[in-house]
Enzyme design. Structure first.
Site, short mmCIF file in Angstrom:
data_model
loop_
_atom_site.label_atom_id
_atom_site.label_comp_id
_atom_site.label_asym_id
_atom_site.label_seq_id
_atom_site.Cartn_x
_atom_site.Cartn_y
_atom_site.Cartn_z
N HIS A 1 0.85 -1.18 0.00
CA HIS A 1 0.00 0.00 0.00
C HIS A 1 0.88 1.23 0.00
CE1 HIS A 1 -3.14 2.83 1.13
NE2 HIS A 1 -3.96 1.93 0.67
N ASP B 1 -7.88 -5.79 0.54
CA ASP B 1 -8.39 -6.72 -0.47
C ASP B 1 -7.93 -8.16 -0.25
OD1 ASP B 1 -9.76 -4.75 -1.92
OD2 ASP B 1 -7.87 -4.05 -2.77
#
Ligand code: CMC
Length: 427
Positions: free
Chosen positions: A315, A373
Site C-alpha cells: 500500500h 483486499d
C-alpha cells in the site's frame, strides 16, 4: 508558524515557505506559490509527497496501521454502528444521536432505493457478461441526466439529497448490473428490508440458477450474513486521497454534475492496483492452487523480471498491517466459527502466503503487508457473492466517502480546478 527554506543552488536564491500544522501526522509545506515566487515547480509522479486538498473526513497513520473516520478508529465504528449510520456520519459529520435518528435515515434510504423506469431500460444495451463495474459507471453517468438539479447545489439540504439519493440507489444498481449481466430479471427493492438485507434480496431473488431456493422461491438471508456484509461496507467507507477519491475530486473541480464525478471514481476504482485487487486476489489464490506452491509464487513476486505481483499486498500509505485487513481477518475467523463456512482450501493458501511473505526480508524491508483486499474476497465468497461483484461491493462501501469528499470539495471556497504541470522532455 514554522517555515521551510528552499535554496536554488544554481542561482543562490532562497525562498521561504510556510509549514502547515495538520491536526494529526506530519506537517506540510505550502508550495502553492512555489512557481509564482521561485519560478520553478515540484515534480512528484504518483503524488507520493503531495497533498492536493485539506480534509477532515478520514485519517490514516501508515506506520501505526491506523484508520480514523472523522477522528474515530474504524475498529470502534465497525463494532458499534450500522453502515447506514456511517453513511450519515461521513456525509453530515454527525453520528445518529439515538435509535430514532438512525431509523429515520435508514428509512429515507429505503424509500430512495428505487430506480427510475427509464434508467432500468438503459440496462438493455449492455451485452451478456458485461463487467458490472463498466455497467455501473455508465448507469451512474445516466443518473446525472435524471437528477439534473444536483448540478447546482445551494444549501445543506441540496448536498444531503444528492448524497442520500445515490447512496440509497447503489445497492439496487449493483444488483441490477449483475442480474442484467446474467440475463436474470430485476428484483425491485423491498422497503421492509434494511439496506444490506435488501441488497442480498435483490441479488439473490428468484429466479436465478446460481442460488438454491425453497418451494416458495424464497432464499434464506441470515442475520449473520447481513451483519458481515454491513461490516465489510463500513471498512471500505473512506480512505483519504486514494486514486478514486482523488479522481472524484479532480473531476468535480471542473464543475461537472456530482454523479459524473462519481462515475469517474468508479472507473478509477476498477483497476487491479486499486479496488479491482479484491477480484484478482481470489483469482490468484486459485492460481496458486495449493500451499505447496506458495514459495514458488512468492519468489515470482520478488523477481523484478517477472511482472507477477502479490495481489492484496502492499500500500502507498500503510507500511505496516492495514487495519482493515486485520479486522477482516478477525471477521473471517469469527464467521467461520459461527457457521458461515469459509473455503478452507483458499483460507489455508492465504494464511500460508501471509506467513511466508511476512517472514521474508523483501516484503518486510518494503513494508508490504496484507491490505483490505487480501481477505475480503474469501469472506465475500462465503457470503455467496459472485467474484465479479467484489469491486462493485467496494463501490457500495466507498459511496458515502466519495459523497463526503465531493461535498467537502464543493463547499471549499479556495478549491481550484486541478491542473498539475508537466516536466516537458519533448522536442
Ligand atoms: N508484490 C510484490 N512487490 C511489490 C508489491 C506486491 N504486491 N507491491 C509493491 N511491491 C514492491 C515494488 O516492486 C517496489 O519494489 P522496489 O522498491 O524494489 O522497486 C516496492 O515494493 C514499492 O512498490 P511501489 O509500486 O512503488 O508502491 P506504490 O505505493 O506505488 O504501489 C500498490 C502501491 C498498492 C499499487 C502496490 O503495492 C501493488 O501493486 N499492490 C498489489 C495490488 C493491490 O493489492 N492493490 C490494492 C491496494 S489496497 C486497496 C485500495 O485502497 O486501493
Amino acid at each position: 508558524m514554522g517555515t521551510v527554506t528552499l535554496i536554488n543552488n544554481e542561482t543562490g536564491q532562497s525562498f521561504d515557505f510556510d509549514l502547515i500544522d495538520c491536526t494529526r501526522g506530519p506537517k506540510a509545506v505550502n508550495f502553492s506559490k512555489l512557481f509564482e515566487n521561485a519560478g520553478i515547480f515540484s515534480y512528484d509522479p504518483g503524488y507520493g509527497s503531495t497533498a492536493g486538498c485539506e480534509s477532515t473526513i478520514s485519517y490514516i497513520d501508515g506506520k501505526k496501521g491506523e484508520l480514523l473516520y472523522r477522528g474515530i478508529p474504524i475498529e470502534q465504528l465497525v463494532e458499534k454502528y450500522k453502515f447506514t449510520d456511517i453513511c450519515q456520519f461521513l456525509i453530515s459529520d454527525s453520528l445518529p444521536k439515538n435509535d430514532e435518528e438512525s431509523k429515520k435515515f435508514d428509512l429515507e434510504l429505503r424509500h430512495r432505493s428505487f430506480l427510475h423506469e427509464k434508467l432500468k431500460r438503459v440496462f438493455d444495451v449492455f451485452p451478456d457478461n458485461a463487467h458490472s463495474m463498466a455497467t455501473l459507471s455508465a448507469i451512474v453517468s445516466v443518473l446525472a441526466t435524471l437528477y439534473a438539479n444536483h448540478k447546482d447545489m445551494d444549501d445543506e439540504d441540496d448536498y444531503q439529497t444528492m448524497a442520500r439519493r445515490i447512496i440509497a440507489k447503489t445497492p439496487t444498481m449493483v444488483a441490477f448490473c449483475y442480474r442484467n449481466s446474467v440475463g436474470a430479471p430485476f428484483i425491485e427493492p423491498d422497503v421492509s428490508k434494511s439496506y444490506v438485507e435488501n441488497f442480498f434480496y435483490m441479488l439473490r431473488g428468484y429466479p436465478h440458477s446460481r442460488w438454491k431456493y425453497g418451494l416458495d422461491g424464497e432464499q434464506e438471508i441470515t442475520p449473520l450474513e447481513i451483519e458481515a456484509l454491513d461490516k465489510i461496507l463500513t471498512l471500505h467507507a473512506d480512505h483519504g486521497q486514494n486514486a478514486s477519491t482523488t479522481t472524484v475530486r479532480n473531476v468535480a473541480s471542473t464543475g461537472v454534475h456530482p454523479y459524473a464525478a462519481i462515475s469517474s471514481g468508479i472507473n478509477a476504482l476498477w483497476g487491479p492496483a486499486h479496488g479491482g485487487a479484491n477480484e484478482k486476489v481470489l483469482a490468484q489464490l486459485h492460481e496458486i492452487g495449493d500451499v505447496k506452491n506458495v514459495d514458488k509464487f512468492i519468489e515470482r513476486a520478488k523477481d523484478k523480471n517477472d511482472s507477477f505481483r502479490l495481489m492484496g499486498f502492499g500500500h502507498r500509505v500503510y507500511k505496516s498491517y492495514d487495519p482493515r485487513a486485520k479486522t477482516l481477518k478477525k471477521l473471517k475467523d469469527e464467521l467461520d466459527k459461527k457457521g458461515i463456512r469459509m473455503d478452507a482450501h483458499l483460507s489455508e493458501i492465504a494464511q500460508k502466503v501471509e506467513e511466508v511473505a511476512l517472514s521474508d526480508s523483501y516484503f518486510l524491508e518494503r513494508g508490504l503487508y496484507p491490505n483490505v483486499d487480501f481477505y475480503s474476497g474469501i469472506i465475500l465468497t462465503a457470503l455467496k457473492i459472485p467474484r465479479e461483484l467484489f469491486t462493485p461491493i467496494f463501490v457500495m462501501g466507498r459511496m458515502p466517502g466519495w459523497c463526503a469528499q465531493l461535498i467537502e470539495h464543493d463547499k471549499n471556497p479556495y478549491a481550484r480546478i486541478t491542473r498539475p504541470r508537466q516536466v516537458y522532455l519533448g522536442k
